[in-house]
Design a protein around this motif. Structure first.
Motif, short mmCIF file in Angstrom:
data_model
loop_
_atom_site.label_atom_id
_atom_site.label_comp_id
_atom_site.label_asym_id
_atom_site.label_seq_id
_atom_site.Cartn_x
_atom_site.Cartn_y
_atom_site.Cartn_z
N SER A 1 1.13 -1.18 0.22
CA SER A 1 -0.20 -0.28 -0.08
C SER A 1 0.73 1.22 -0.09
O SER A 1 2.04 1.51 -0.45
CB SER A 1 -0.77 0.16 1.59
OG SER A 1 -0.80 -0.10 2.57
N GLN B 1 -3.11 -2.34 0.48
CA GLN B 1 -4.84 -1.08 0.74
C GLN B 1 -4.56 -1.83 2.34
O GLN B 1 -4.49 -2.64 3.09
CB GLN B 1 -5.70 -0.99 0.35
CG GLN B 1 -6.45 0.36 1.04
CD GLN B 1 -5.64 1.59 0.57
OE1 GLN B 1 -4.55 1.64 1.44
NE2 GLN B 1 -6.60 2.15 -0.04
N ARG C 1 -9.82 -1.98 6.21
CA ARG C 1 -10.79 -1.57 6.25
C ARG C 1 -11.20 -0.89 6.96
O ARG C 1 -11.00 0.06 7.07
CB ARG C 1 -11.93 -2.66 5.41
CG ARG C 1 -11.85 -2.78 4.14
CD ARG C 1 -12.66 -4.48 4.22
NE ARG C 1 -12.71 -5.93 5.34
CZ ARG C 1 -13.34 -6.41 5.24
NH1 ARG C 1 -14.71 -6.22 4.77
NH2 ARG C 1 -12.99 -7.41 6.26
N HIS D 1 -8.12 4.86 -5.44
CA HIS D 1 -8.76 4.74 -6.39
C HIS D 1 -8.62 5.98 -7.27
O HIS D 1 -8.28 6.21 -9.10
CB HIS D 1 -10.35 4.22 -6.42
CG HIS D 1 -11.01 3.41 -6.03
ND1 HIS D 1 -11.21 3.24 -6.86
CD2 HIS D 1 -10.44 2.40 -5.36
CE1 HIS D 1 -11.27 1.48 -6.89
NE2 HIS D 1 -11.04 1.72 -5.88
N GLU E 1 -10.80 -1.67 -9.32
CA GLU E 1 -12.34 -2.32 -8.61
C GLU E 1 -10.80 -1.82 -7.19
O GLU E 1 -9.57 -3.08 -7.45
CB GLU E 1 -12.25 -3.39 -9.10
CG GLU E 1 -13.72 -2.91 -8.45
CD GLU E 1 -14.51 -2.07 -7.39
OE1 GLU E 1 -14.61 -1.65 -6.92
OE2 GLU E 1 -15.01 -1.52 -8.39
N THR E 2 -11.72 -2.38 -6.02
CA THR E 2 -11.46 -2.98 -4.68
C THR E 2 -12.18 -3.76 -3.87
O THR E 2 -13.51 -4.26 -4.71
CB THR E 2 -11.29 -1.71 -3.71
OG1 THR E 2 -9.94 -0.38 -3.93
CG2 THR E 2 -10.80 -1.89 -2.28
N ASN F 1 -13.67 -5.61 -0.96
CA ASN F 1 -14.02 -5.44 -0.06
C ASN F 1 -14.60 -7.33 0.81
O ASN F 1 -14.45 -6.98 1.80
CB ASN F 1 -14.90 -4.02 0.27
CG ASN F 1 -14.66 -3.27 0.09
OD1 ASN F 1 -12.90 -2.66 0.14
ND2 ASN F 1 -14.83 -2.64 -1.38
N ILE G 1 -6.90 -3.73 -6.30
CA ILE G 1 -6.63 -3.19 -5.19
C ILE G 1 -7.58 -4.05 -3.20
O ILE G 1 -8.51 -4.44 -3.68
CB ILE G 1 -7.57 -1.39 -4.80
CG1 ILE G 1 -7.01 -1.49 -5.77
CG2 ILE G 1 -6.43 -1.54 -2.92
CD1 ILE G 1 -7.73 0.54 -6.05
N PRO H 1 -7.85 -4.24 0.30
CA PRO H 1 -6.45 -4.10 2.05
C PRO H 1 -6.18 -5.40 2.51
O PRO H 1 -7.14 -6.53 2.51
CB PRO H 1 -8.63 -4.03 2.13
CG PRO H 1 -9.71 -3.41 1.08
CD PRO H 1 -8.72 -4.30 0.42
#
Length: 597
Positions: free
Chosen positions: A75, A102, A105, A119, A131-132, A134, A160, A162
């Motif tokens: 990250s 990343q 969260r 982003h 796109e992340t 999640n 991406i 997290p």
């Protein structure tokens, strides 16, 4: 043991046929790194010295393999460092995937350590898809779409993930509302123009007597068809730098590179033609194309987004180069005179003679043109050549003869410094059984090439053919920019910005256990190249070259092409400055306007 999201990422990459990922570790991808350990390093993690280098290595791998290049970074700063390599992929239309970590969260929005709006960071360079992930169920669709989009759009994409998501237990999307299932297969297709468009293109091409063909990297899969249409039309073929390996330079009608780094025959081909056919190229410099209104034009490109630019073409054929040419060729009339063809071939022959004579001119201590010229006949038939940006690219473009089976590339559109060595490393992973030669200026070598020789040393034993030869033009000058200052601005070299420290490149290579050769005299140049190509591992050859030899533009006259540049600068005692106040007028002799004949 449960499967984590990070495990599934690597599994999915393997299912897509990804064999190596270029990256650098960091705690933002700790979950992925742990998964790599569980997966016994499959796909292989290739550790660069810097994230930018991992991205450029992935670009080189993709360019020379035709497959997806994948890079990974942590990250914050790691993700930021990827950008230059990703932009290189974007501008040269290379399929790439960046996987980046990343902040967890739970910390997002808290101005946490290494919290960057990824982003926003990637929205331009990965504009086709970013796109992340999640939740675990989101993963397969996001990853699959990123890969399919990278291939389809020939562009970089970004996923991406997290840090906390990487370590969650993986669960696949279910057959429920607002779940998105996914699949691996991307299929294949061939795009062809309409019959009506082909007929209009044939009318334009049949009407001309002096046809010029311009090819780029998009023509690489249509070598036989390009040869056939060139012979049918009695045309000369010029090549954009990204298309240098798309057609053999041994063909008598191939005029070589086009543009400021190009050849006099390519310049004359465009100046004097009455018809232009462009295949798989978006060469941007209109001043090196025929004057508007003088030539009728047809363009072939697989991407409808890239047609209709650069020149007022009458017909824009959207289609795969090979499939389009296969349909177009039967419509063409081959009954035309030989005068144009013979002129083109004669110009090519003369150019080669002139370049040979220029390479033999004396300089202090070594003529930089001679370094490339001496390498040319020594290149193995299966060689892969990378070139950096800067004055070295001039000698690459003009002195190296691409033969069938050879490959080559450089940062064509971004023209970033420091790409040749990471490209070469990527090429070695794409083709571990082939020799790779990188042509590098001392500025680019100092920027990052030295550090990436550590990467070459680290992985040398994993390459079936361990030869990776790095030729360094050591002139202690940021030479291309220096000449731009002199010629375009009429200013002498600004030493605080242009002069480089004198670095012992060969000695550095030897400190890594690699072969290092320092060449101080022209009579030793050929033997040094031979030694590098015979070595049993990576080699750095350092050539002490004269910064006073200018990259003469292609629109200089034939006489100016043959003149010795170093004689203009004779009397400059300081090799670091190589310029005096009275030089401006003399340099301008080598930079005439667009001559008419």
């Amino acid at each position: 043991m449960s499967t984590k999201v990070a495990d599934q990422i690597l599994q999915r990459l393997r299912e897509w046929g990804v064999e190596q990922v270029f990256g650098y570790p960091g705690d933002g991808i700790n979950g992925l790194l742990a998964a790599w350990g569980r997966a016994e390093n499959q796909p292989r993690f290739v550790q660069a010295r810097h994230e930018e280098m991992s991205a450029l290595e992935a670009v080189g791998y993709a360019k020379f393999s035709g497959r997806l290049g994948v890079c990974v970074a942590t990250s914050g700063p790691g993700a930021i460092h990827l950008l230059n390599g990703l932009y290189d992929a974007k501008l040269d239309h290379v399929p790439m995937l960046a996987i980046v970590g990343q902040t967890h969260r739970t910390a997002m929005g808290g101005s946490y350590q290494q919290e960057v709006d990824l982003h926003s960071l990637f929205k331009d360079v990965a504009s086709d898809f970013v796109e992340t992930v999640n939740v675990p169920e989101q993963l397969p669709n996001v990853l699959d779409r990123a890969i399919r989009t990278a291939y389809a759009r020939r562009a970089p994409t970004a996923v991406i993930i997290p840090g906390d998501v990487q370590e969650l237990d993986y669960s696949a999307p279910t057959h429920e509302f607002k779940m998105v299932p996914s699949s691996l297969d991307r299929g294949s297709w061939t795009t062809v123009p309409s019959q009506e468009s082909l007929e209009r293109a044939a009318e334009v091409l049949n009407s001309g007597d002096k046809t010029a063909i311009l090819i780029g990297q998009g023509a690489a899969g249509a070598r036989a068809e390009v040869e056939r249409i060139a012979e049918l039309l009695g045309a000369g073929v010029a090549k954009a730098l990204l298309g240098k390996d798309a057609l053999s330079d041994e063909l008598p009608y191939v005029t070589g590179s086009i543009g400021l780094l190009g050849t006099r025959p390519s310049y004359e081909l465009m100046r004097d033609c009455d018809t232009l056919l462009t295949i798989g190229s978006s060469f941007p410099y209109a001043q090196f194309l025929p004057e508007f209104g003088k030539a009728r034009g047809v363009q072939i490109d697989v991407d409808p987004h890239m047609v209709g630019m650069r020149y007022p073409y009458e017909v824009n054929l959207v289609g795969d180069a090979r499939a389009t040419l296969e349909r177009l060729i039967p419509m063409l009339d081959g009954n035309r005179g030989r005068e144009w063809y013979d002129t083109v071939c004669a110009n090519v022959t003369r150019w080669r003679e002139v370049m040979g004579r220029r390479a033999e001119l004396s300089a202090d201590p070594i003529n930089p043109e001679y370094v490339a010229h001496a390498l040319d006949p020594l290149l193995p038939d299966n060689a892969i050549v990378t070139s950096d940006s800067g004055s070295t690219a001039n000698w690459y473009a003009r002195h190296l003869t691409m033969r069938p089976g050879m490959r080559s590339s450089l940062s064509g559109t971004l023209a970033t410094m420091g790409c040749a060595v990471p490209y070469a490393i990527g090429a070695k992973f794409a083709h571990p059984d082939r020799p790779v030669i990188a042509l590098v200026g001392d500025g680019a070598m100092q920027m990052n090439g030295l550090a990436e020789m550590i990467t070459a040393a680290k992985y040398r034993d994993q390459w079936e053919d361990p030869r990776l030869v790095v030729g360094v033009w050591n002139n202690r000058d940021l030479n291309q920019v220096t000449w731009e200052l002199r010629a375009m601005g009429g200013a002498p070299s600004f030493l605080p910005s242009q002069e480089l420290p004198d670095v012992q490149y060969a000695a550095f290579a030897r400190s890594l256990g690699l072969t290092g050769i320092r060449v101080e005299k022209p009579e030793d140049v050929e033997a040094a190249w031979r030694a590098g190509l015979a070595a049993d591992g990576p080699t750095v050859i350092e050539f002490l070259t004269d910064p006073a030899v200018p990259p003469i533009p292609p629109h200089a006259t034939w006489d100016q092409m043959e003149a010795t540049a170093s004689s203009i600068l004779k009397g400059d005692a300081d090799r670091g400055s190589v310029i005096r106040q009275g030089l401006k007028a003399k340099v301008q002799e080598f930079l005439p306007g667009r001559d008419k004949k």
